[in-house]
Design a protein around this motif. Structure first.
Motif, PDB file in Angstrom:
ATOM      1  N   LEU A  19       2.309   2.762  -3.285  1.00  0.00           N
ATOM      2  CA  LEU A  19       1.431   3.503  -4.189  1.00  0.00           C
ATOM      3  C   LEU A  19       1.338   4.951  -3.724  1.00  0.00           C
ATOM      4  O   LEU A  19       0.562   5.281  -2.841  1.00  0.00           O
ATOM      5  CB  LEU A  19       0.042   2.858  -4.221  1.00  0.00           C
ATOM      6  N   LEU A  55       0.826  -1.201   0.000  1.00  0.00           N
ATOM      7  CA  LEU A  55       0.000   0.000   0.000  1.00  0.00           C
ATOM      8  C   LEU A  55       0.864   1.256   0.000  1.00  0.00           C
ATOM      9  O   LEU A  55       0.568   2.223  -0.723  1.00  0.00           O
ATOM     10  CB  LEU A  55      -0.924  -0.022   1.215  1.00  0.00           C
ATOM     11  N   GLN A 114      -0.085   5.898 -10.663  1.00  0.00           N
ATOM     12  CA  GLN A 114      -0.654   4.589 -10.945  1.00  0.00           C
ATOM     13  C   GLN A 114       0.484   3.650 -11.306  1.00  0.00           C
ATOM     14  O   GLN A 114       1.348   4.001 -12.110  1.00  0.00           O
ATOM     15  CB  GLN A 114      -1.661   4.667 -12.098  1.00  0.00           C
ATOM     16  N   PRO A 133      -3.681   4.619  -5.000  1.00  0.00           N
ATOM     17  CA  PRO A 133      -4.374   4.735  -3.705  1.00  0.00           C
ATOM     18  C   PRO A 133      -5.682   5.483  -3.848  1.00  0.00           C
ATOM     19  O   PRO A 133      -5.831   6.347  -4.711  1.00  0.00           O
ATOM     20  CB  PRO A 133      -3.369   5.512  -2.844  1.00  0.00           C
ATOM     21  N   VAL A 150      -7.502   0.586  -2.508  1.00  0.00           N
ATOM     22  CA  VAL A 150      -6.788   0.785  -3.765  1.00  0.00           C
ATOM     23  C   VAL A 150      -7.806   0.829  -4.901  1.00  0.00           C
ATOM     24  O   VAL A 150      -8.796   0.089  -4.878  1.00  0.00           O
ATOM     25  CB  VAL A 150      -5.769  -0.364  -3.992  1.00  0.00           C
ATOM     26  N   TYR A 172      -2.677   0.422 -10.592  1.00  0.00           N
ATOM     27  CA  TYR A 172      -3.213   0.577  -9.243  1.00  0.00           C
ATOM     28  C   TYR A 172      -2.801   1.911  -8.662  1.00  0.00           C
ATOM     29  O   TYR A 172      -1.678   2.373  -8.855  1.00  0.00           O
ATOM     30  CB  TYR A 172      -2.720  -0.554  -8.342  1.00  0.00           C
ATOM     31  N   LEU A 175      -2.493  -6.575  -4.014  1.00  0.00           N
ATOM     32  CA  LEU A 175      -3.186  -5.445  -4.638  1.00  0.00           C
ATOM     33  C   LEU A 175      -4.670  -5.761  -4.840  1.00  0.00           C
ATOM     34  O   LEU A 175      -5.524  -4.901  -4.622  1.00  0.00           O
ATOM     35  CB  LEU A 175      -2.529  -5.101  -5.976  1.00  0.00           C
TER      36      LEU A 175
END
Length: 220
Positions: free
Chosen positions: A164, A161, A169, A217, A199, A215, A190
């Motif tokens: 990110l 986490l 991204q 946040p 996410v 991905y 993820l």
């Protein structure tokens, strides 16, 4: 894409239906079918196209959406100007997964659709689920509530986490390199974070036309 969730908008106002369809089309992983303007037309489309989700108005020219809701074996979110408590209670009692009062913004509908996508992922292709999965699925539909499981994050999940950064991204491979884990492990973490609503998943189309998951946040 063939894996996109198919969405049918049912609204008596053609222009409003097309506007909401454009909102849906802008959300990765969703595709809007041509809107239906009546309950009768909606039933024909349901039988012919089997949509994954219906965005349903209460006020239709040939029936009340709340009466149509009772006959549908399809996931439904109400999009309506009906703001009375009785309509809300009846919609939820008859199985609606959400209720969005008009007028609303594209961002509000986008949040509803992303929450629905997380709910679908949590319950996809599972013959049996445990209570934690049920709680996480319900939480996905209503992310403003505290998760029922209250689970703590592992050190690896926390590192994924933290990899990110806001406003960026990354692919699973990017995260894997940064954290020092395999791509498959990064992908698993993820996906779990996306299911928990921490996410967001975005699609980026490369030169081959195949989408790549990216991905980022969830913003404040």
């Amino acid at each position: 894409m063939t894996n996109d969730l198919q969405v049918l908008i049912v609204d008596d106002d053609f222009h409003v239906g097309r506007l909401h369809a454009s909102y849906v089309e802008a959300v990765p992983g969703f595709a809007a079918l041509p809107p239906a303007g009546t309950a009768e037309q909606a039933l024909r489309v349901v039988h012919a196209r089997e949509p994954d989700l219906i965005l349903l108005d209460v006020y239709l020219p040939d029936a009340l959406g709340l009466d149509l809701l009772r006959t549908l074996d399809v996931d439904v979110i109400m999009l309506t100007a009906a703001a009375d408590a009785a309509s809300v209670r009846k919609a939820l009692r008859r199985g609606a997964l959400g209720y969005l009062i008009k007028p609303f913004t594209a961002d509000q509908l986008t949040r509803k659709l992303r929450a629905y996508a997380r709910y679908r992922r949590l319950l996809a292709n599972q013959s049996a689920v445990d209570q934690d999965t049920v709680e996480r699925a319900l939480h996905a539909l209503h992310p403003g509530e505290a998760p029922g499981s209250g689970r703590a994050r592992s050190a690896t999940e926390t590192s994924v986490l933290e990899a990110l950064e806001p406003g960026t991204q990354k692919s699973a491979a990017d995260v894997a390199r940064q954290v020092g884990i395999s791509r498959a492990t990064a992908q698993r973490y993820l996906s779990a974070l996306a299911d928990d609503g921490a996410v967001e998943i975005h699609l980026r189309y490369g030169s081959t036309g195949r989408p790549e998951h990216r991905y980022g946040p969830v913003g404040p």
